[in-house]
Design a protein around this motif. Structure first.
Motif, short mmCIF file in Angstrom:
data_model
loop_
_atom_site.label_atom_id
_atom_site.label_comp_id
_atom_site.label_asym_id
_atom_site.label_seq_id
_atom_site.Cartn_x
_atom_site.Cartn_y
_atom_site.Cartn_z
N UNK A 136 0.89 -1.36 -0.07
CA UNK A 136 0.01 -0.47 -0.16
C UNK A 136 0.60 1.59 0.17
N UNK A 137 0.49 2.02 -0.55
CA UNK A 137 0.90 3.18 -1.02
C UNK A 137 0.65 4.36 -0.66
N UNK A 138 1.61 5.25 0.29
CA UNK A 138 0.76 6.88 0.66
C UNK A 138 -0.06 7.24 -0.32
N UNK A 139 -1.41 7.55 -0.09
CA UNK A 139 -2.10 8.14 -0.64
C UNK A 139 -3.29 7.33 -1.48
N UNK A 140 -3.16 6.06 -1.22
CA UNK A 140 -3.92 5.27 -1.60
C UNK A 140 -5.21 4.53 -1.31
N UNK A 141 -5.22 5.28 0.46
CA UNK A 141 -6.55 4.91 0.97
C UNK A 141 -7.32 6.63 0.58
N UNK A 142 -7.91 6.65 -0.18
CA UNK A 142 -9.27 7.71 -0.31
C UNK A 142 -10.30 7.47 0.43
N UNK A 143 -11.09 7.92 0.13
CA UNK A 143 -12.16 8.92 1.44
C UNK A 143 -13.12 7.48 0.50
N UNK A 144 -13.07 6.54 -0.56
CA UNK A 144 -13.96 5.88 -1.05
C UNK A 144 -13.50 4.49 -0.07
N UNK A 145 -12.19 4.31 0.38
CA UNK A 145 -11.59 2.81 1.07
C UNK A 145 -12.68 2.33 2.29
N UNK A 146 -12.77 1.19 2.57
CA UNK A 146 -12.99 0.38 4.24
C UNK A 146 -12.18 1.01 4.20
N UNK A 147 -11.01 0.85 4.76
CA UNK A 147 -10.07 1.37 5.20
C UNK A 147 -9.34 2.55 5.49
N UNK A 148 -10.38 3.34 5.17
CA UNK A 148 -10.05 5.24 5.46
C UNK A 148 -11.58 5.44 6.55
N UNK A 149 -12.73 4.10 6.39
CA UNK A 149 -13.78 4.15 7.30
C UNK A 149 -13.96 3.59 8.30
N UNK A 150 -13.30 2.83 8.25
CA UNK A 150 -12.74 1.17 9.67
C UNK A 150 -11.58 1.69 9.35
N UNK A 151 -10.73 0.97 10.50
CA UNK A 151 -8.92 0.95 10.54
C UNK A 151 -9.19 -0.99 9.72
N UNK A 152 -10.03 -1.63 10.00
CA UNK A 152 -10.61 -3.16 9.48
C UNK A 152 -10.34 -3.51 8.84
N UNK A 153 -11.12 -2.32 7.76
CA UNK A 153 -11.64 -2.01 6.15
C UNK A 153 -12.99 -3.22 6.11
N UNK A 154 -12.70 -4.01 5.08
CA UNK A 154 -13.80 -5.23 5.24
C UNK A 154 -14.21 -6.04 6.51
N UNK A 155 -12.98 -6.46 6.78
CA UNK A 155 -12.87 -7.35 7.86
C UNK A 155 -11.30 -7.91 7.90
N UNK A 156 -11.16 -8.24 9.52
CA UNK A 156 -9.82 -8.92 10.47
C UNK A 156 -9.61 -10.43 9.65
N UNK A 157 -9.27 -10.98 9.09
CA UNK A 157 -8.92 -12.62 8.08
C UNK A 157 -9.26 -13.80 8.89
N UNK A 158 -9.10 -13.26 11.33
CA UNK A 158 -10.08 -13.84 12.03
C UNK A 158 -11.65 -14.02 12.07
N UNK A 159 -11.51 -12.75 11.66
CA UNK A 159 -13.42 -12.27 12.34
C UNK A 159 -14.01 -13.49 11.93
N UNK A 160 -14.92 -13.36 13.04
CA UNK A 160 -15.55 -14.89 13.71
C UNK A 160 -15.45 -15.88 13.75
#
Length: 366
Positions: A339-363
């Motif tokens: 991941x390069x700096x600037x890649x996480x834009x406003x529309x990215x799930x990782x901009x809204x939450x640090x875990x984005x779409x969910x950690x691999x161990x979720x559940x």
């Protein structure tokens, strides 16, 4: 001409609040504690009595309505940082917020936009930037005394048991925003960035090895910088022999810092490269600074900036570089991509939450 004395209030009277109160008390009268605020009014009252704060409030709203203040120290759990800081900015009151300043980049950007409309400022507590030796290192690097930065390591290897995570807001994405990346190692790699400047790319790993948390309990990252330097970063709460270590290998010297939760001038060592003994002489010639890398140093810098009518450190832009690194580490760890700096834009799930779409161990557990 005498300096102003800033009317200060502490919001949230848990453990870290006493550290802020001590910093205010150590300011030599440049700041005065005029109020304590906590949803638990009995706790706020006890805190106010201990630190001679004349007024107590059950909410920030009450404080801002009834008591003139110049500076709010925000010491509440991370989930509340964004809404309370926003309330301060909209009231025209400068706020010094504990780390992490927000739970996400989106929240931090909201605060930056509010700050742009306000006469007040937002500053984040990253006190290690202000410890003895840090300014000396940055000055020597800027002056060319050390040569180019080449390699760095940044280790935060601490120990937190299950009882530590029994506090309801700890170890969850929704209330703490992350694990040791967000809540523990952030101090060390923020200091790393204050020396090496803007990071460019991250390859990250995060794992849940032993603690029953939603978040990771260890993370690692390989980082490149705009300067061309490379670094490795480790953040752990699984390490019985606790230590915090920063090592910088420059062309002309290795500069190292080893401590635990705060450092003094004596915790730095400098090893010159062959033929570069002048580096050690230059380091030793700098005036020694007393004290440690605690909150008093940053508060003094905040008050200095307010005296000059400037935005106090650490600015929103400074904090965003560090918070974007956190988001990038998680994004890389959970997607398997660099991941390069600037890649996480406003529309990215990782901009809204640090875990984005969910950690691999979720559940697979808590």
């Amino acid at each position: 001409m005498s300096r102003p004395s800033y009317r200060s209030a502490i919001v949230g009277t848990g453990g870290i609040a006493a550290v802020h109160a001590q910093a205010v008390a150590a300011s030599g009268g440049r700041a005065r504690l005029v109020a304590a605020v906590d949803v638990d009014l009995d706790r706020a009252t006890a805190f106010a009595a201990a630190w001679q704060a004349p007024r107590v409030f059950a909410s920030l709203t009450e404080l801002l309505r009834e008591e003139p203040v110049d500076l709010v120290h925000l010491c509440t759990p991370p989930l509340t940082h964004a809404p309370l800081a926003l309330e301060c900015l909209e009231a025209g009151v400068t706020v010094l917020v504990e780390k992490p300043p927000t739970l996400s980049l989106a929240e931090l950007d909201t605060l930056a936009e509010a700050e742009s409309r306000s006469a007040a400022h937002l500053a984040t507590v990253f006190q290690h930037r202000f410890g003895p030796g840090a300014d000396r290192l940055r000055r020597m690097l800027a002056a060319g005394d050390l040569g180019r930065p080449l390699v760095a390591t940044c280790l935060t290897q601490w120990y937190r048991d299950d009882a530590y995570f029994a506090v309801p807001w700890r170890g969850t994405w929704a209330s703490e925003g992350g694990g040791p990346t967000m809540g523990h190692g952030i101090h060390q790699f923020d200091l790393l960035f204050s020396v090496l400047g803007r990071w460019r790319e991250v390859t990250g790993l995060a794992a849940r090895q032993a603690r029953g948390t939603e978040t990771e309990d260890v993370s690692m990252a390989m980082v490149t910088f705009d300067s061309g330097a490379v670094a490795s970063v480790v953040n752990s709460v699984l390490s019985p022999r606790e230590t915090s270590v920063l090592r910088f290998d420059f062309e002309r010297a290795t500069v190292e810092l080893e401590h635990l939760y705060g450092y003094t001038d004596a915790d730095w060592t400098v090893t010159p490269a062959p033929g570069c003994e002048d580096v050690l002489k230059r380091w030793s010639a700098e005036p020694r600074t007393t004290g440690s890398s605690g909150h008093p140093g940053q508060l003094a810098a905040v008050l200095d900036a307010l005296d000059r009518g400037e935005a106090p450190p650490v600015t929103t832009a400074d904090a965003r570089l560090t918070m974007e690194f956190v988001a990038a580490l998680y994004a890389s760890a959970f997607t398997g991509e660099r991941v390069t700096r600037g890649r996480i834009t406003a529309g990215s799930p990782f901009a809204r939450r640090m875990d984005g779409t969910g950690a691999p161990w979720k559940g697979t557990g808590r």
